[in-house]
Design a protein around this motif. Sequence first.
Motif, mmCIF file in Angstrom:
data_model
loop_
_atom_site.group_PDB
_atom_site.id
_atom_site.type_symbol
_atom_site.label_atom_id
_atom_site.label_comp_id
_atom_site.label_asym_id
_atom_site.label_seq_id
_atom_site.Cartn_x
_atom_site.Cartn_y
_atom_site.Cartn_z
ATOM 1 N N ILE A 43 0.903 -1.154 0.000
ATOM 2 C CA ILE A 43 0.000 0.000 0.000
ATOM 3 C C ILE A 43 0.941 1.201 0.000
ATOM 4 C CG2 ILE A 43 -1.829 1.266 1.192
ATOM 5 C CD1 ILE A 43 -2.802 -1.389 2.370
ATOM 6 N N MET A 44 1.085 1.779 -1.194
ATOM 7 C CA MET A 44 2.073 2.850 -1.379
ATOM 8 C C MET A 44 1.446 4.138 -0.868
ATOM 9 S SD MET A 44 3.073 2.061 -5.319
ATOM 10 C CE MET A 44 1.561 2.241 -6.236
ATOM 11 N N ASP A 45 1.695 4.490 0.354
ATOM 12 C CA ASP A 45 1.021 5.664 0.922
ATOM 13 C C ASP A 45 2.039 6.743 1.292
ATOM 14 O OD1 ASP A 45 -1.203 7.106 1.628
ATOM 15 O OD2 ASP A 45 -1.429 6.165 3.603
ATOM 16 N N GLY A 46 1.569 7.988 1.259
ATOM 17 C CA GLY A 46 2.390 9.105 1.733
ATOM 18 C C GLY A 46 2.980 9.973 0.637
ATOM 19 N N PHE B 81 0.883 -3.738 -6.240
ATOM 20 C CA PHE B 81 0.915 -2.340 -5.807
ATOM 21 C C PHE B 81 -0.485 -1.734 -5.856
ATOM 22 C CE2 PHE B 81 5.119 -3.248 -7.552
ATOM 23 C CZ PHE B 81 5.949 -2.760 -6.550
ATOM 24 N N TYR B 82 -0.910 -1.185 -4.729
ATOM 25 C CA TYR B 82 -2.201 -0.465 -4.682
ATOM 26 C C TYR B 82 -1.937 0.910 -5.284
ATOM 27 C CZ TYR B 82 -6.854 0.081 -2.402
ATOM 28 O OH TYR B 82 -8.191 0.211 -2.121
ATOM 29 N N THR B 83 -2.468 1.115 -6.475
ATOM 30 C CA THR B 83 -2.103 2.298 -7.263
ATOM 31 C C THR B 83 -3.214 3.342 -7.287
ATOM 32 O OG1 THR B 83 -0.835 0.769 -8.640
ATOM 33 C CG2 THR B 83 -1.211 2.966 -9.537
ATOM 34 N N PHE B 84 -4.460 2.883 -7.426
ATOM 35 C CA PHE B 84 -5.591 3.826 -7.457
ATOM 36 C C PHE B 84 -6.832 3.082 -6.980
ATOM 37 C CE2 PHE B 84 -9.083 6.182 -9.418
ATOM 38 C CZ PHE B 84 -8.738 7.481 -9.066
ATOM 39 N N SER B 85 -7.390 3.535 -5.867
ATOM 40 C CA SER B 85 -8.538 2.830 -5.300
ATOM 41 C C SER B 85 -9.838 3.421 -5.846
ATOM 42 C CB SER B 85 -8.522 2.932 -3.766
ATOM 43 O OG SER B 85 -8.932 4.221 -3.362
ATOM 44 N N GLU C 172 -12.034 4.520 -4.122
ATOM 45 C CA GLU C 172 -12.305 5.678 -3.263
ATOM 46 C C GLU C 172 -11.475 6.901 -3.675
ATOM 47 O OE1 GLU C 172 -11.793 2.566 -2.032
ATOM 48 O OE2 GLU C 172 -13.853 2.196 -1.374
ATOM 49 N N ASN C 173 -10.410 6.679 -4.411
ATOM 50 C CA ASN C 173 -9.544 7.799 -4.806
ATOM 51 C C ASN C 173 -10.191 8.743 -5.828
ATOM 52 O OD1 ASN C 173 -6.490 5.823 -4.502
ATOM 53 N ND2 ASN C 173 -7.381 7.246 -3.015
ATOM 54 N N TRP C 174 -11.355 8.329 -6.397
ATOM 55 C CA TRP C 174 -12.085 9.258 -7.277
ATOM 56 C C TRP C 174 -12.570 10.478 -6.508
ATOM 57 C CZ3 TRP C 174 -11.695 8.510 -12.326
ATOM 58 C CH2 TRP C 174 -11.543 7.225 -12.833
ATOM 59 N N LYS C 175 -12.592 10.358 -5.165
ATOM 60 C CA LYS C 175 -13.050 11.498 -4.345
ATOM 61 C C LYS C 175 -12.039 12.638 -4.363
ATOM 62 C CE LYS C 175 -15.119 8.379 -0.955
ATOM 63 N NZ LYS C 175 -14.732 7.699 0.287
ATOM 64 N N ARG C 176 -10.846 12.407 -4.879
ATOM 65 C CA ARG C 176 -9.804 13.443 -4.880
ATOM 66 C C ARG C 176 -10.073 14.464 -5.985
ATOM 67 N NH1 ARG C 176 -4.177 10.624 -3.037
ATOM 68 N NH2 ARG C 176 -5.109 9.319 -1.423
ATOM 69 N N PRO C 177 -9.467 15.664 -5.866
ATOM 70 C CA PRO C 177 -9.695 16.668 -6.916
ATOM 71 C C PRO C 177 -9.296 16.132 -8.293
ATOM 72 C CG PRO C 177 -8.357 17.564 -5.107
ATOM 73 C CD PRO C 177 -8.547 16.113 -4.822
ATOM 74 N N ILE D 212 3.093 -4.597 3.009
ATOM 75 C CA ILE D 212 3.813 -3.445 3.568
ATOM 76 C C ILE D 212 2.998 -2.194 3.274
ATOM 77 C CG2 ILE D 212 5.926 -2.049 3.371
ATOM 78 C CD1 ILE D 212 7.396 -4.591 2.436
ATOM 79 N N ARG D 213 2.691 -1.404 4.317
ATOM 80 C CA ARG D 213 2.081 -0.095 4.102
ATOM 81 C C ARG D 213 3.051 0.965 4.609
ATOM 82 N NH1 ARG D 213 -3.965 2.119 4.334
ATOM 83 N NH2 ARG D 213 -3.481 4.269 3.829
ATOM 84 N N THR D 214 3.304 1.948 3.779
ATOM 85 C CA THR D 214 4.229 3.020 4.177
ATOM 86 C C THR D 214 3.473 4.199 4.782
ATOM 87 O OG1 THR D 214 4.112 3.901 1.940
ATOM 88 C CG2 THR D 214 5.968 2.424 2.439
ATOM 89 N N GLN E 52 -2.004 2.768 9.785
ATOM 90 C CA GLN E 52 -2.075 1.329 10.041
ATOM 91 C C GLN E 52 -3.468 0.826 9.727
ATOM 92 O OE1 GLN E 52 -0.249 0.260 13.741
ATOM 93 N NE2 GLN E 52 1.613 1.378 13.243
ATOM 94 N N ARG E 53 -3.775 0.772 8.440
ATOM 95 C CA ARG E 53 -5.076 0.238 8.003
ATOM 96 C C ARG E 53 -4.913 -0.379 6.614
ATOM 97 N NH1 ARG E 53 -6.285 5.961 8.654
ATOM 98 N NH2 ARG E 53 -5.797 7.061 6.723
ATOM 99 N N ILE E 54 -5.944 -1.131 6.230
ATOM 100 C CA ILE E 54 -5.907 -1.889 4.978
ATOM 101 C C ILE E 54 -6.562 -1.109 3.834
ATOM 102 C CG2 ILE E 54 -6.815 -4.042 3.915
ATOM 103 C CD1 ILE E 54 -4.372 -4.459 5.762
ATOM 104 N N SER E 55 -7.413 -0.128 4.180
ATOM 105 C CA SER E 55 -8.046 0.733 3.172
ATOM 106 C C SER E 55 -8.652 -0.043 1.994
ATOM 107 C CB SER E 55 -7.051 1.787 2.664
ATOM 108 O OG SER E 55 -6.616 2.617 3.707
ATOM 109 N N ASN E 56 -9.383 -1.117 2.334
ATOM 110 C CA ASN E 56 -10.164 -1.820 1.302
ATOM 111 C C ASN E 56 -9.284 -2.526 0.255
ATOM 112 O OD1 ASN E 56 -12.585 -2.641 0.222
ATOM 113 N ND2 ASN E 56 -13.363 -0.601 -0.242
HETATM 114 C C1 IPE Z 1 -4.750 3.684 -0.146
HETATM 115 O O1 IPE Z 1 -4.257 4.915 0.213
HETATM 116 C C2 IPE Z 1 -4.948 3.635 -1.642
HETATM 117 C C3 IPE Z 1 -3.721 3.590 -2.449
HETATM 118 C C4 IPE Z 1 -2.506 3.519 -1.984
HETATM 119 C C5 IPE Z 1 -3.924 3.598 -3.867
HETATM 120 P P1 IPE Z 1 -5.228 6.124 0.636
HETATM 121 O O2 IPE Z 1 -4.326 7.227 1.016
HETATM 122 O O3 IPE Z 1 -6.208 6.383 -0.434
HETATM 123 O O4 IPE Z 1 -5.981 5.518 1.883
HETATM 124 P P2 IPE Z 1 -6.664 6.242 3.149
HETATM 125 O O5 IPE Z 1 -7.614 7.260 2.597
HETATM 126 O O6 IPE Z 1 -5.568 6.856 3.939
HETATM 127 O O7 IPE Z 1 -7.324 5.131 3.905
#
Ligand code: IPE
Length: 240
Positions: free
Chosen positions: A12-15, A55-59, A61-66, A181-183, A187-191
């Motif tokens: 989960i490539m976060d940050g 790799f979690y690239t685009f969820s 839920e990410n459509w909610k972003r601008p 691995i989530r960066t 600390q969540r799985i985010s679907n």
């Molecule tokens: C999870 O990250 C989705 C991807 C990495 C594509 P988000 O940043 O969207 O997740 P939340 O909103 O913190 O749960």
Amino acid sequence: MKEHLPTHVAFIMDGNGRWAQKRGLARLKGHAQGIETVRTVCEELSKLGVEYATFYTFSTENWKRPWEEVGGLFTLMRTYFKNEMKQIMDKNLRVLFIGDHSETSKLPADILTLMTDVETQTKDNTGLTITFAINYSGRDELLRAATKLVQQSAATGEAVTPEMMAAALDTAGIPDPDFIIRTSGEQRISNFLLWQLAYAELYFSDVAWPDFTATHLQAALSSYMSRNRRFGAVPQVSAA
Ligand code: IPE
Ligand code: IPE
Ligand code: MG
């Protein structure tokens, strides 16, 4: 018994956004830098002989972003595959995509075509299999699988088995991740991969994805290899 290297590592490539904002940059710069990390991680996993990376690239839920960010992510994807195909082929990488890629999904038509083309071009490669989750959510995948199974079951009268469930998912044919691995501290799985992560070992790093290096990956893998996976059984005792 201690674990060997995982067969399949999910990320989960976060940050990316926070990484950029901290530097006074547009969030998209963080995503662009995050692509470099994908390269580094794939190189290291290939070197180590790990077979699958997801790799979690685009969820969904990410459509909610601008739109600026969402559209920018698709542009980055187009550029990445345009520039990277030669390297992908040279490195013998097989690329797959999971998520809702139906014609009725909100994904741009050229992205749908690009995904099919990349999968076709790399299908005979025998090195690391990289799966990108795009327009993906675990619940959406489970709903789509359940719909298929209901139709199948109605036609055949067969009861649904765990094997049929796994085969109806987008990840059919890919073994479940051993390690995720989530960066970036969350600390969540985010679907993500809700069915497939049932027995995965979890690892959370405080490092933002664009700053995640081969050394961070090695530390994570060492942690994995020090763990005892029991899958609900009693711990294995080594013979005297
Ligand atoms: C999870 O990250 C989705 C991807 C990495 C594509 P988000 O940043 O969207 O997740 P939340 O909103 O913190 O749960
Ligand atoms: C993860 O980074 C990448 C995607 C969801 C596309 P984020 O964009 O979620 O970064 P933060 O969490 O806002 O820092
Ligand atoms: Mg995030």
